[in-house]
Scaffold this motif. Structure first.
Motif, PDB file in Angstrom:
ATOM      1  N   ASP A 148       0.818  -1.215   0.000  1.00  0.00           N
ATOM      2  CA  ASP A 148       0.000   0.000   0.000  1.00  0.00           C
ATOM      3  C   ASP A 148       0.850   1.263   0.000  1.00  0.00           C
ATOM      4  N   PHE A 149       2.119   1.090   0.264  1.00  0.00           N
ATOM      5  CA  PHE A 149       2.978   2.275   0.341  1.00  0.00           C
ATOM      6  C   PHE A 149       4.154   2.207  -0.627  1.00  0.00           C
ATOM      7  N   VAL A 150       3.845   1.946  -1.840  1.00  0.00           N
ATOM      8  CA  VAL A 150       4.872   2.028  -2.881  1.00  0.00           C
ATOM      9  C   VAL A 150       4.438   3.182  -3.785  1.00  0.00           C
ATOM     10  N   THR A 151       5.120   4.316  -3.640  1.00  0.00           N
ATOM     11  CA  THR A 151       4.670   5.498  -4.409  1.00  0.00           C
ATOM     12  C   THR A 151       5.715   5.887  -5.445  1.00  0.00           C
ATOM     13  N   THR A 170      11.785   7.923  -9.276  1.00  0.00           N
ATOM     14  CA  THR A 170      11.999   7.110  -8.065  1.00  0.00           C
ATOM     15  C   THR A 170      10.715   6.430  -7.608  1.00  0.00           C
ATOM     16  N   TYR A 171      10.916   5.342  -6.859  1.00  0.00           N
ATOM     17  CA  TYR A 171       9.835   4.761  -6.064  1.00  0.00           C
ATOM     18  C   TYR A 171      10.195   4.972  -4.594  1.00  0.00           C
ATOM     19  N   ILE A 172       9.226   5.434  -3.828  1.00  0.00           N
ATOM     20  CA  ILE A 172       9.425   5.470  -2.376  1.00  0.00           C
ATOM     21  C   ILE A 172       8.717   4.237  -1.815  1.00  0.00           C
ATOM     22  N   VAL A 173       9.496   3.375  -1.163  1.00  0.00           N
ATOM     23  CA  VAL A 173       8.950   2.086  -0.707  1.00  0.00           C
ATOM     24  C   VAL A 173       9.000   2.020   0.817  1.00  0.00           C
ATOM     25  N   LYS A 174       7.862   1.697   1.413  1.00  0.00           N
ATOM     26  CA  LYS A 174       7.887   1.474   2.867  1.00  0.00           C
ATOM     27  C   LYS A 174       7.887  -0.019   3.144  1.00  0.00           C
ATOM     28  N   VAL A 175       8.561  -0.386   4.250  1.00  0.00           N
ATOM     29  CA  VAL A 175       8.655  -1.811   4.559  1.00  0.00           C
ATOM     30  C   VAL A 175       7.769  -2.145   5.746  1.00  0.00           C
ATOM     31  N   ILE A 176       7.470  -3.413   5.858  1.00  0.00           N
ATOM     32  CA  ILE A 176       6.622  -3.844   6.986  1.00  0.00           C
ATOM     33  C   ILE A 176       7.471  -3.981   8.240  1.00  0.00           C
ATOM     34  N   ASP A 177       8.559  -4.702   8.134  1.00  0.00           N
ATOM     35  CA  ASP A 177       9.442  -4.881   9.288  1.00  0.00           C
ATOM     36  C   ASP A 177      10.725  -4.073   9.081  1.00  0.00           C
ATOM     37  N   ALA A 178      10.828  -3.005   9.866  1.00  0.00           N
ATOM     38  CA  ALA A 178      11.957  -2.090   9.683  1.00  0.00           C
ATOM     39  C   ALA A 178      13.298  -2.779   9.919  1.00  0.00           C
ATOM     40  N   ASN A 179      13.276  -3.823  10.753  1.00  0.00           N
ATOM     41  CA  ASN A 179      14.533  -4.492  11.072  1.00  0.00           C
ATOM     42  C   ASN A 179      15.139  -5.220   9.875  1.00  0.00           C
ATOM     43  N   LYS A 180      14.282  -5.510   8.857  1.00  0.00           N
ATOM     44  CA  LYS A 180      14.786  -6.253   7.690  1.00  0.00           C
ATOM     45  C   LYS A 180      14.981  -5.333   6.493  1.00  0.00           C
ATOM     46  N   ILE A 181      15.065  -4.037   6.760  1.00  0.00           N
ATOM     47  CA  ILE A 181      15.116  -3.071   5.663  1.00  0.00           C
ATOM     48  C   ILE A 181      16.325  -3.291   4.759  1.00  0.00           C
ATOM     49  N   GLY A 182      17.441  -3.727   5.333  1.00  0.00           N
ATOM     50  CA  GLY A 182      18.652  -3.955   4.566  1.00  0.00           C
ATOM     51  C   GLY A 182      18.450  -5.020   3.497  1.00  0.00           C
ATOM     52  N   GLU A 183      17.912  -6.173   3.925  1.00  0.00           N
ATOM     53  CA  GLU A 183      17.668  -7.271   2.991  1.00  0.00           C
ATOM     54  C   GLU A 183      16.724  -6.844   1.879  1.00  0.00           C
ATOM     55  N   THR A 184      15.665  -6.145   2.267  1.00  0.00           N
ATOM     56  CA  THR A 184      14.667  -5.725   1.289  1.00  0.00           C
ATOM     57  C   THR A 184      15.297  -4.791   0.256  1.00  0.00           C
TER      58      THR A 184
END
Ligand SMILES: Nc1ncnc2c1ncn2[C@@H]1O[C@H](COP(=O)(O)OP(=O)(O)OP(=O)(O)O)[C@@H](O)[C@H]1O
Ligand SMILES: [Mg+2]
Lengths: 301, 236
Positions: A91-94, A129-143
């Protein structure tokens, strides 16, 4: 019928006994007050840290720079691919085209406006650009890495390193404050048990006579349990007032933030009710458990 | 033929305390309903132990104790109150609550067992009348003589109309005249209320004079069981 009589009498006895053993009751109540104030302050800190961490995590996003070679089809297919990644919040890929970014930057700054107004679409050096929000902030690196490996992505940025360290730090603080509150509750329980033990010790004789004349264990225990609860409730009044009033004042004096704009305080109306209820609950439950466990010793043969 | 059922029965009861001391050895005895029994014997003979076993302050190591159909030794901790409600217990040291008046001390026993409010007052006054203390209801225990304090304790033990009244040296702290009064009071209760009375005592004069059933213990053994009127002063 008899059951209600015992309950009614127990409650009456609790009030009588708090009055009759006034000085000892005061000692227990003071002990409860002090520990509950500390618990209250710890709770306020925990709530604020939690709030701050959640906000921070929510604000975290990955900026995906799309290659300028990508055509419209590539761009839409990239969006589908990004959304398909596990940790991405679909829902938060803009999408922000470089034209939009240009407009944004020009709105905010005069100098940018002067320079950028001259660019036409082909000259614009910015990237879509795409601004992408993640569900689990702790895994932001992998994503971020996963996104970077997609076709037509030139670069991803999420404040690498810094973000991870900050997150780790806050995870630590969060865990610590949670443990601190638990520890405080445990300490409170022991303090209350000990003061109540004192009260009950002074009434050993009373308890032994009750047993002697044939009072059931439960009917001996009950007045003490209610008494403990009463002491807990009385002892929680002052901490609740202090914490509620104190936090409202703090919020007013600090204008709702702590030193910088980044760290905003949680509005009092959102948490004081919860904290007040929690303090009352701890007071009552711990008081009850405290006296129940203190009186147990005298109910054995 | 008359069959008399015993109210209290000890069958081969041995009591060994945790520290290894054996206070009673294979003790067997029977006490009938309505009886008045003196329990006598030398110091350390096991008299208090016998009493404690009866009201289940202690559990027998071996043997069985039956009281009014209850197997006392097998009673669970949380069911002890059922036994205690059938008993009145009196000690040498009265065990009154100093902050409560005479009336309140006696009422305390009824309140503790959840007696209906309306019943408390008449029952307390009846018990205090029985022990002759109706005029002292508002006094505090500290303002009473030892004999009077013991009467309050007896009233408290009686207020729930127990089947059995057990007294461990109730006259131990009293002078001979007062002791005699207390024993006569207990004897009166035994006769008028039909309460079975067990009384531990060291006072030979009292035992000689009253001519009741006497159980003599010596070093944890039953020395002799004298039927009513049989007791003669022997050196234990
Ligand atoms: N709680 C206890 N733990 C260990 N030993 C005990 C306990 N109570 C009594 N005894 C021992 O058991 C024995 C019998 O004691 P008991 O109190 O029954 O005697 P008694 O006949 O009542 O004596 P007295 O006339 O002095 O009151 C004694 O040797 C005593 O030391
Ligand atoms: Mg004794």
């Amino acid at each position: 019928m008899k059951f209600f009589r015992i309950i009614g009498r127990s409650i009456r006895d609790a009030f009588k006994s708090v009055k009759r053993n006034f000085s000892l009751s005061i000692a227990s109540i003071t002990c409860v007050i002090i520990t509950l104030i500390i618990v209250g302050v710890a709770l306020i800190i925990t709530f604020n840290i939690n709030d701050f961490t959640t906000k921070l995590k929510k604000d975290l996003s990955i900026v995906v720079f799309v290659s300028n070679e990508a055509d419209n089809f590539d761009i839409t297919s990239l969006e589908t691919q990004i959304k398909a990644i596990d940790n991405v919040d679909p829902d938060f890929v803009t999408y922000q085209s470089k034209a939009e970014i240009k407009e944004d930057m020009m709105k905010n700054n005069e100098t940018f406006k002067n320079i950028m107004s001259a660019w036409d679409d082909d000259e614009n050096p910015l990237q879509n650009t795409y601004i992408v929000k993640v569900i689990d902030a702790n895994k932001i690196g992998e994503t971020a890495t996963a996104i970077k490996n997609l076709a037509k992505v030139t670069r991803v940025s999420y404040g690498e390193g810094m973000v991870e360290q900050l997150l780790m730090a806050f995870n630590g603080v969060q865990k610590f404050s949670f443990i601190a509150v638990i520890a405080l509750v445990v300490v409170t329980t022991f303090l209350i048990i000990n003061t109540i033990k004192l009260t009950i010790f002074s009434r050993k004789r009373e308890i032994s006579i009750m047993r002697l004349v044939g009072a059931s264990n439960i009917s001996i225990k009950l007045p003490f349990v209610f008494e403990g609860m009463l002491i807990g409730i009385i002892g929680s009044i002052l901490p609740i007032i202090l914490v509620v009033y104190g936090y409202y004042s703090l919020f007013d004096i600090m204008n709702g933030k702590l030193l910088t704009d980044i760290f905003t305080l949680v509005p009092p109306s959102e948490i004081v009710f919860k904290i007040g209820a929690f303090i009352l609950l701890i007071g009552a439950v711990v008081g009850m458990l405290g006296s129940a466990s203190a009186v147990k010793k005298y109910l054995k043969v | 033929m008359v069959i008399i059922l015993s109210l209290i029965e000890f069958k081969n009861v041995t009591k060994q305390y945790k520290n290894g001391v054996t206070a009673l050895y294979e003790l067997s005895l029977e006490i009938e309903k309505g009886d008045f029994v003196f329990i006598i014997g030398s110091s350390g003979g096991g008299k208090s132990t016998l009493i404690k076993l009866l009201y289940r302050e202690e559990k027998p190591t071996k043997g069985t104790i039956i009281m009014g159909g209850i197997n006392v030794g097998k009673l669970r901790n949380r069911s002890v109150y059922k036994l205690r409600r059938k008993l009145g217990i009196v000690f040498q040291d009265y065990r009154l609550l100093p902050k409560l008046t005479v009336y309140e001390n006696v009422a305390f026993a009824l309140e503790a067992i959840g007696e209906a409010r309306g019943n408390i007052r008449p029952k307390v006054l009846k018990a205090l009348e029985l022990v002759g203390l109706k005029s002292k209801v508002r006094e505090y225990p500290d303002n009473l003589s030892g004999g009077e304090q013991q009467r309050v304790a007896i009233a408290r033990a009686l207020v729930n109309e127990p089947k059995v009244l057990i007294c461990d040296e109730p006259t131990g702290n009293l002078d001979p005249a007062m002791s005699m009064e207390i024993v006569e009071l207990l004897s009166k209760i035994n006769e008028t209320e039909g309460t079975t009375v067990l009384m531990v005592t060291h006072d030979k004069t009292i035992v000689n004079k009253m001519k009741k059933h006497v159980i003599a213990l010596k070093d944890g053994h039953l020395f002799k069981d004298y039927k009513k009127g049989e007791y003669v002063d022997e050196i234990l």
